[in-house]
Design a protein around this motif. Structure first.
Motif, PDB file in Angstrom:
ATOM      1  N   LEU A  19       4.915  -1.699  -1.820  1.00 14.45           N
ATOM      2  CA  LEU A  19       3.672  -2.468  -1.705  1.00 14.45           C
ATOM      3  C   LEU A  19       3.032  -2.644  -3.073  1.00 14.45           C
ATOM      4  N   ALA A  20       2.961  -1.574  -3.839  1.00 18.16           N
ATOM      5  CA  ALA A  20       2.385  -1.647  -5.184  1.00 18.16           C
ATOM      6  C   ALA A  20       3.233  -2.520  -6.101  1.00 18.16           C
ATOM      7  N   ASN A  56       1.967   4.190  -8.815  1.00 14.40           N
ATOM      8  CA  ASN A  56       1.668   5.396  -8.040  1.00 14.40           C
ATOM      9  C   ASN A  56       0.184   5.483  -7.692  1.00 14.40           C
ATOM     10  N   GLU A  57      -0.664   5.089  -8.619  1.00 13.63           N
ATOM     11  CA  GLU A  57      -2.100   5.112  -8.358  1.00 13.63           C
ATOM     12  C   GLU A  57      -2.476   4.101  -7.276  1.00 13.63           C
ATOM     13  N   ILE A  98      -4.155   4.640  -3.559  1.00  6.65           N
ATOM     14  CA  ILE A  98      -5.337   3.913  -3.076  1.00  6.65           C
ATOM     15  C   ILE A  98      -5.064   3.289  -1.715  1.00  6.65           C
ATOM     16  N   PHE A  99      -3.903   2.640  -1.584  1.00  6.57           N
ATOM     17  CA  PHE A  99      -3.555   1.994  -0.313  1.00  6.57           C
ATOM     18  C   PHE A  99      -3.454   3.024   0.812  1.00  6.57           C
ATOM     19  N   SER A 100      -2.816   4.154   0.523  1.00  2.17           N
ATOM     20  CA  SER A 100      -2.663   5.206   1.528  1.00  2.17           C
ATOM     21  C   SER A 100      -4.021   5.746   1.963  1.00  2.17           C
ATOM     22  N   PRO A 138       4.509   0.227   4.883  1.00  2.00           N
ATOM     23  CA  PRO A 138       4.931   0.974   3.702  1.00  2.00           C
ATOM     24  C   PRO A 138       5.403   2.401   3.962  1.00  2.00           C
ATOM     25  N   GLN A 139       5.200   2.934   5.188  1.00  3.55           N
ATOM     26  CA  GLN A 139       5.737   4.257   5.498  1.00  3.55           C
ATOM     27  C   GLN A 139       7.259   4.224   5.580  1.00  3.55           C
ATOM     28  N   GLY A 140       7.803   3.065   5.923  1.00  6.37           N
ATOM     29  CA  GLY A 140       9.252   2.903   5.942  1.00  6.37           C
ATOM     30  C   GLY A 140       9.954   3.470   7.155  1.00  6.37           C
TER      31      GLY A 140
END
Length: 223
Positions: A142-143, A190-191, A195-197, A124-126
């Motif tokens: 991802l979200a 966004n939330e 959380i994933f990050s 997800p950082q791309g």
């Protein structure tokens, strides 16, 4: 977008080639958390940090070792240069183009919907960034995928490449505990991204600490 065109014959041939390539370039691949891929009947969505060109090949080797039915999202410009990866389960995304990105998100979500045995890998950082850059900044893809499916098992995965006591570098991988998220979750995209990050940041920091303090009893060499 470029869709995956999996070939079982090519998967077997490439699996042998990839393992030999990794053995030539690396001393070992130490993995902890393999047991986290047991006794879950939901599709897996694995998200990982992206610190090296080798990440995709390491992901493929782990997938083969765990016997996962894997697909992976790649930048379209990269996949166009390596079209054979489509036969391994790679499909494309153009993150800079919202309309095209939505197509890729829908395609990814459908892969997880149609077969509970499917596993999706996403970075997800791309882009490739140093492991210790903080904060980890994720795209919302991802979200978006999570919000588009009923249920899946989300798995954070951290990777580090280290020169320790051997001539060749070693790869360390920590597989986090799966957590189940319902697509109807009330959190915003966004939330969820936050959380994933946070979870992957904690896993990366823990992995770094384990390497620095030589707490490696739970790691197993799969190379």
């Amino acid at each position: 977008m470029l869709e995956a065109k999996k070939s079982e014959i090519f998967l077997k041939i490439f699996g042998v080639y990839n393992k030999n390539l990794l053995k030539r370039k690396f001393h070992s691949i130490h993995v902890s958390g393999i047991e986290n891929f047991q006794n879950i009947s939901l599709p897996y969505l694995i998200y990982a940090n992206h610190s090296s060109w080798w990440d995709g090949l390491v992901a493929f080797h782990i997938s083969e070792f765990l016997k996962l039915e894997s697909f992976i999202m790649m930048e379209e410009k990269q996949l166009k240069q390596m079209q054979l990866f489509r036969r391994l389960g790679a499909f494309s995304v153009i993150r800079e183009n919202p309309r095209e990105a939505i197509k890729s998100i829908k395609y990814a979500a459908n892969l997880l919907k149609v077969n509970s045995r499917n596993t999706l890998w996403i970075f997800p950082q791309g882009e490739i960034l140093p492991n210790d850059v903080r904060p980890l900044k994720f795209y919302n893809g991802l979200a978006h995928i999570v919000k588009s499916i009923d249920k899946c098992s989300i798995v954070p995965l951290a990777m580090r490449y280290e020169f320790l006591g051997n001539f060749k570098p070693e790869i360390f991988v920590s597989i986090g505990k799966p957590f189940i998220i319902d697509g109807q979750n009330n959190s915003s995209k966004n939330e969820l991204t936050g959380i994933f990050s946070k979870q992957l940041t904690e896993l990366l920091d823990e992995l770094k600490c384990n390497i620095e303090t030589n707490k490696l009893n739970n790691f197993h060499n799969i190379l």
